[in-house]
Design an enzyme around this catalytic site. Structure first.
Site, PDB file in Angstrom:
ATOM      1  CG  HIS A  25      -0.520   0.135   2.545  1.00 38.77           C
ATOM      2  ND1 HIS A  25       0.028  -0.968   3.277  1.00 38.77           N
ATOM      3  CD2 HIS A  25      -0.426   1.410   3.227  1.00 38.77           C
ATOM      4  CE1 HIS A  25       0.199   0.359   4.719  1.00 38.77           C
ATOM      5  NE2 HIS A  25      -0.492   1.013   4.487  1.00 38.77           N
ATOM      6  CG  ASP A  28       0.251  -3.706   3.070  1.00 37.85           C
ATOM      7  OD1 ASP A  28       0.750  -3.705   1.968  1.00 37.85           O
ATOM      8  OD2 ASP A  28      -0.389  -3.037   3.751  1.00 37.85           O
ATOM      9  CB  SER A  57       3.219   1.341   5.866  1.00 38.16           C
ATOM     10  OG  SER A  57       0.795   1.838   7.142  1.00 38.16           O
TER      11      SER A  57
END
Length: 712
Positions: free
Chosen positions: A83, A218, A647
């Site tokens: 992402h 991810d 992240s």
């Protein structure tokens, strides 16, 4: 705040004082090393951050100004979240060559894809500079205080000797009670190396976002390139792979509950030290308003994206961005309630007052200010979210800012070129027809939810959603801002240069544009009735929060404080752990490939699974990537205190080996930005075994694994 809570602040015994829990977001030069070692860390703080010689910090970068990434090979190979790289993957995708759906894997360095404008930042050094920055600020108040501090920052930066490729950023900590200087090195040639299809990289998509158990791969891979001297350089075919001072060994050892882990990265923003009244306002008023706006926008976008592939590709990245914090805020509200965050704050404040009665005066003032600000803060939340999520109005805002800059003489040729480039990029992924519907629905919500004192005269006409859809569609069709009408013989959505060919005519036409006039009416009313009052009170709150922060640190001698996150490099640590977020519900700390297959829904946009991955599962072709269960581990949770910006952060074991890739938090614990609670707060990571399994077995890209140092 209710009368009951107000009274209880000063009645609770001091024995209910805050109990320090391990965790926090620590400046790497000020690590809580003893507690880290007590929890199992085998390396030293100097191994993590050392400006004099190679250390783990040399393998950790801020990716494109937002996420974190880490270097995992001696050839500058970078790992971050799918992402985080989504915008770059999307930019290289077309309907004919859909990298989002199909994935991408370079088979050699020549096939790696450049990404203009993408950067990675290394932190070369960190120094506390509070004395220099706060010099001469005693007894100053705003705006003189900010002017003096900004002046001191510029003086400090101008007196430092740095390399041409370095910059210095000075950051406030503890609400302005301390300051730190960061020496930054920025690399500008970052190329896409590999990404799994979104059926792996976004598996579970919206349903599983912020949720555990999780089965999402991810991750994506990039490579940093440098000039022949290994220094930062703009993109060039002559650049060579960057040689790092340090890169992370990748561990494929099994994980066990209570194993020590730490996460190294750039957490975005937390507010751990707010008073109880502020937390209550967030929980009961601000977050619900934000959620309501995004709920409308997301439902409208989703309906169209499901029906049309071209729209799905156009809006994929934007939809994910809007949905991310929408769901986070929902979890935050529930978590704050479940963890009794307001009551905990009240108890803590009571314990502080019992030790230092002066704090009562500060809290009384803060309570009054937050209550005075409440109606303006609520309007600010609705207004900001409507303008952000109604792209038609957001565009009008951009053009408004452009006109202001031109008329003030602040828009030179370089600025105009940058603005036109931004517009070109925006219109590429914009549907005027779709956003007319989004805008219509959001205006109806704004008209119905906003107090009359904050609405433009006659705004009641927008309360009917069905009628709005017709009205805004007509406005949109006649607007040059939406690109559906022309100016200077061109549409802004297809030929920005021609549309800008006569600037005077463009500006005159913009000022008469129906979308521009609609936006201006809303903005001018907001700027008159809410913004000055909101901002004025917030300035007073900020000044008192600085005082409150200083009082907390001076009064609570038993608590080891860390500064709130502000996108600077931090270390958080904890243990691999499952959770019991609700009555009779317990979660293990590890998920496996079998869980991916259990969730598999053929053809579903969230839970489809590539045939090759199913074949690998059926054959049990796992190689060295299976764990003691005989299955491939996919994700795991731990008690590391993370937030947005973490992240892509590396999750490291006791020896500094990479064991996971941070990408999310458990929904029940998203309130950790405001109130960390070790009972519920869990960060979610992709297991390195799953990452290597996908690269090796699924993508047939073992050449990338051959670059790495794999710890078996």
């Amino acid at each position: 705040m209710t009368k009951k809570i107000l009274l209880s602040v000063f009645l609770l015994p001091a024995a209910m004082a805050f109990a320090q829990q391990y965790g926090g977001m620590w400046i790497p030069t000020e690590l809580n090393e003893k507690e880290m070692k007590d929890l199992g860390m085998k390396i030293s703080a100097k191994d993590i951050f050392n400006p004099q010689k190679a250390s783990i910090k040399d393998a950790v970068v801020q990716f494109n100004g937002g996420c974190t990434a880490e270097i995992i090979s001696p050839k500058g190979l970078v790992l971050t979240n799918h992402h985080c790289g989504f915008g770059q993957i999307q930019a290289h995708s077309t309907v004919e060559n859909d990298l989002l759906s199909n994935g991408f894997w370079a088979k050699n360095m020549e096939q790696e894809l450049p990404n203009p404008g993408v950067t990675v930042d290394f932190i070369a050094d960190i120094k506390e500079v509070s004395n220099q920055i706060l010099e001469g600020t005693d007894n100053l108040t705003e705006p003189e205080l900010s002017k003096k501090i900004n002046n001191n920052i510029e003086i400090y930066k101008n007196t430092q000797k740095i390399e041409p490729y370095q910059t210095i950023s000075v950051k406030s900590m503890y609400y302005g009670n301390k300051y730190y200087a960061y020496t930054i090195e920025t690399y500008k040639d970052v190329r896409l190396v590999g990404a799994p299809p979104q059926s792996i990289g976004k598996f579970g998509s919206d349903t599983d976002n912020w949720v555990w158990p999780r089965h999402t791969g991810d991750f994506s891979m990039f490579r940093i390139y440098a000039d022949k001297n290994n220094k930062p350089a703009e993109y060039s075919k002559d650049n060579i792979p960057y040689v790092p001072k340090h890169y992370l060994p990748v561990s494929v050892k099994d994980k066990n509950e209570n194993d020590f882990t730490f996460v190294f990265g750039f957490p975005g923003r937390t507010t751990e030290y707010l008073p109880a009244i502020a937390v209550e306002k967030i929980m009961k008023e601000i977050d619900p308003a934000r959620i309501a706006v995004r709920d409308v926008a997301l439902k409208t976008l989703d309906e169209r994206m499901r029906a049309d592939d071209a729209t799905r590709i156009k809006y994929a990245s934007k939809y994910a961005s809007v949905a991310n914090y929408w769901k986070k805020w929902i979890g935050e509200v529930e978590g704050l309630k479940k963890s009794n965050a307001v009551e905990k704050k009240v108890m803590y404040e009571g314990s502080l007052v019992s030790k230092n009665p002066e704090i009562k005066t500060t809290l009384d003032q803060l309570n009054k200010l937050y209550n005075d600000q409440a109606p303006f803060a609520l309007n600010n939340a609705y207004y900001s979210e409507v303008i952000r999520n109604a792209e038609t109005l957001m565009l009008a805002n951009l053009y408004s800012n452009y006109i202001t800059a031109v008329e003030a003489g602040r828009m030179d040729e370089k600025g105009t070129t940058a603005f036109k480039n931004r517009l070109t990029s925006f219109y590429k992924d914009y549907s005027a027809e779709l956003d007319a519907k989004v805008t219509a629905k959001l205006l109806a919500l704004y008209a119905n939810k906003t107090a009359a004192q904050f609405l433009p005269a006659g705004f009641d006409k927008y309360k009917n959603e069905a009628q709005n859809i017709q009205t805004i569609e007509e406005i949109s069709k006649n607007s040059i801002i939406t690109g559906r009408a022309a100016v200077n013989g061109a549409s802004l959505s297809t030929d920005v240069d021609k549309a800008f060919s006569n600037q005077d005519k463009l500006i005159k036409t913009l000022k008469k544009d129906p979308v521009y006039q609609l936006f201006t009416n809303i903005k001018e009313t907001y700027m008159k009735t809410a913004d000055p009052q909101f901002t004025s009170i917030q300035t007073k709150i900020d000044a008192l929060q600085k005082t409150f922060m200083a009082q907390q640190m001076a009064t609570d001698k038993d608590r080891k404080f860390f500064p709130d996150a502000n996108s600077t490099l931090r270390v958080t640590y904890g243990k691999v752990k499952g959770s019991s977020p609700r009555d009779a519900v317990s979660y293990d700390y590890q998920t496996h490939l079998a869980g991916v297959i259990e969730k598999y829904v053929p053809g579903d946009y969230e839970f489809d699974v590539p045939k090759k991955l199913i074949d690998l599962y059926n054959k049990k072709d796992y190689g060295l990537y299976k764990d003691k269960t005989g299955d491939v581990p996919v994700g795991f949770t731990a008690t590391n205190h993370t937030t947005g910006g973490n992240s892509g952060s590396p999750a490291l074991d006791a020896y500094g080996n990479l064991v996971g890739l941070n990408f999310d938090r458990q929904w029940e614990g998203t309130m950790s930005d405001i109130n960390y609670d070790p009972r519920f707060s869990r960060n979610i990571m992709v297991d390195t075994k799953y990452i290597l399994f996908i690269i090796d077995k699924f993508a047939d890209s073992k050449w990338l694994i051959d670059e790495m140092k794999v710890v078996k």
